[in-house]
Design a protein around this motif. Structure first.
Motif, PDB file in Angstrom:
ATOM      1  N   PRO B  52       0.845  -1.188   0.000  1.00 51.05           N
ATOM      2  CA  PRO B  52       0.000   0.000   0.000  1.00 51.05           C
ATOM      3  C   PRO B  52       0.887   1.246   0.000  1.00 51.05           C
ATOM      4  CG  PRO B  52      -0.023  -1.071   2.142  1.00 51.05           C
ATOM      5  CD  PRO B  52       0.716  -1.980   1.221  1.00 51.05           C
ATOM      6  N   ALA B  53       0.439   2.367  -0.586  1.00 50.18           N
ATOM      7  CA  ALA B  53       1.244   3.585  -0.609  1.00 50.18           C
ATOM      8  C   ALA B  53       1.398   4.139   0.801  1.00 50.18           C
ATOM      9  CB  ALA B  53       0.607   4.623  -1.519  1.00 50.18           C
ATOM     10  N   LEU B  54       0.398   3.903   1.642  1.00 48.18           N
ATOM     11  CA  LEU B  54       0.411   4.426   2.997  1.00 48.18           C
ATOM     12  C   LEU B  54      -0.101   3.355   3.948  1.00 48.18           C
ATOM     13  CD1 LEU B  54      -0.560   7.897   4.165  1.00 48.18           C
ATOM     14  CD2 LEU B  54      -1.740   6.005   5.227  1.00 48.18           C
ATOM     15  N   ALA B  55       0.637   3.137   5.045  1.00 49.62           N
ATOM     16  CA  ALA B  55       0.180   2.196   6.056  1.00 49.62           C
ATOM     17  C   ALA B  55      -0.040   2.978   7.347  1.00 49.62           C
ATOM     18  CB  ALA B  55       1.207   1.096   6.270  1.00 49.62           C
ATOM     19  N   GLU B  56      -1.223   2.875   7.934  1.00 52.14           N
ATOM     20  CA  GLU B  56      -1.476   3.604   9.181  1.00 52.14           C
ATOM     21  C   GLU B  56      -0.728   2.966  10.329  1.00 52.14           C
ATOM     22  OE1 GLU B  56      -5.506   4.326  10.026  1.00 52.14           O
ATOM     23  OE2 GLU B  56      -5.741   5.706   8.342  1.00 52.14           O
ATOM     24  N   ASN B  57      -0.430   1.675  10.175  1.00 52.81           N
ATOM     25  CA  ASN B  57       0.191   0.947  11.256  1.00 52.81           C
ATOM     26  C   ASN B  57       1.249   0.015  10.669  1.00 52.81           C
ATOM     27  OD1 ASN B  57       0.737  -0.937  13.294  1.00 52.81           O
ATOM     28  ND2 ASN B  57      -1.254  -0.547  14.210  1.00 52.81           N
ATOM     29  N   GLY B  58       2.474   0.126  11.167  1.00 52.94           N
ATOM     30  CA  GLY B  58       3.555  -0.674  10.615  1.00 52.94           C
ATOM     31  C   GLY B  58       3.610  -2.100  11.126  1.00 52.94           C
TER      32      GLY B  58
END
Lengths: 107, 148
Positions: B52-58
């Motif tokens: 995903p381009a952005l992950a809210e949680n690693g």
């Protein structure tokens, strides 16, 4: 005791490319976290996952702490011969979990 | 220093730090690559890393690596390595494939310790290396305890 889930598509035919999805419950503790008292939680991870079809190794993975908890791994298999698939997860502190599934592509 | 100088200064710092960080990341990746696979021909082709381009949680990020290969006994991918330079343990894992695999595509879920480029290295049966990568922004890193 760990619980494993394995998904093999139904109604497969010889020559198909089949995606096999696996998941096992395991904390994959990295060794970098601390508990509420500030004490380091020791590392406890799965180190290897392997899949054999009739005792021939068809897929293997070496795992590191960077793999998320409850490791999900999916891979492909070309359906050529039928037989028994053996899934083995091994980890630190003598962890071993083995599952077997029938693999029976229609001709 | 007045307010305007501070703003200009911090803005230019933000512009400057990004390439610097990317530079150290690349160095880490390159040094790891040469310890694992010394002097093997490399090319940047055929490897697709899907993140995903952005992950809210690693803590759990879906990752798929696909390599273009016929996966026949005379031409197949033997291993796929995944490397995240900014993680405390940058090497995330190695997947072993063979002609029975049929298609060189694996998926898993990984932990990420911050914004970075996740690299995938595919090694063919005759020792060539194929490289690929994907950028990701991680809002909350997985290893916060470690960083604090």
């Amino acid at each position: 005791m760990a619980k494993a889930r394995i998904n093999i598509p139904r109604n497969i035919r010889r020559g198909d490319l089949v995606e096999i999805k696996t998941l096992i419950t395991h904390p994959m503790e990295t060794g970098f976290r601390v508990d509420s008292l500030g004490v380091k939680i020791p590392r406890n991870i799965l180190t290897q996952f392997s899949v054999a079809l009739n005792d021939t190794l068809v897929f293997q993975a070496d795992l590191q702490p960077g793999i998320a908890a409850n490791p999900f791994i999916s891979f492909f298999l070309r359906a050529e011969q039928s037989g028994q698939l053996t899934f083995t997860w091994t980890g630190q502190h003598g962890f071993t979990h083995v599952e077997t599934r029938a693999f029976d592509p229609a001709p | 220093m007045n307010r305007r100088q501070l703003l200009v200064g911090s803005a230019s710092l933000m512009i400057l730090t990004r390439p610097l960080r990317a530079d150290t990341e690349d160095k880490l990746f390159d040094s790891w690559l040469s310890t694992q696979y010394a002097n093997q021909p490399r090319s940047h082709e055929g490897v697709t890393v899907t993140l995903p381009a952005l992950a809210e949680n690693g803590n759990s990020v879906a990752l798929t690596v696909e390599v273009q290969s016929p996966m026949q006994p005379d031409d197949y991918i033997q291993t796929i390595d995944v490397f995240a330079p900014l993680n405390p343990v940058p090497h995330l894992g190695r997947f072993y494939l063979n002609p029975a695999t049929g298609i060189a595509k694996v998926s898993t879920r990984i932990r990420l310790g911050g914004d970075q480029t996740v690299h995938a290295v595919a090694a063919t049966f005759d020792g060539r290396l194929l490289l690929g990568g994907a950028d990701i922004v991680v809002t909350e890193a997985a290893c916060l305890d470690f960083l604090i």
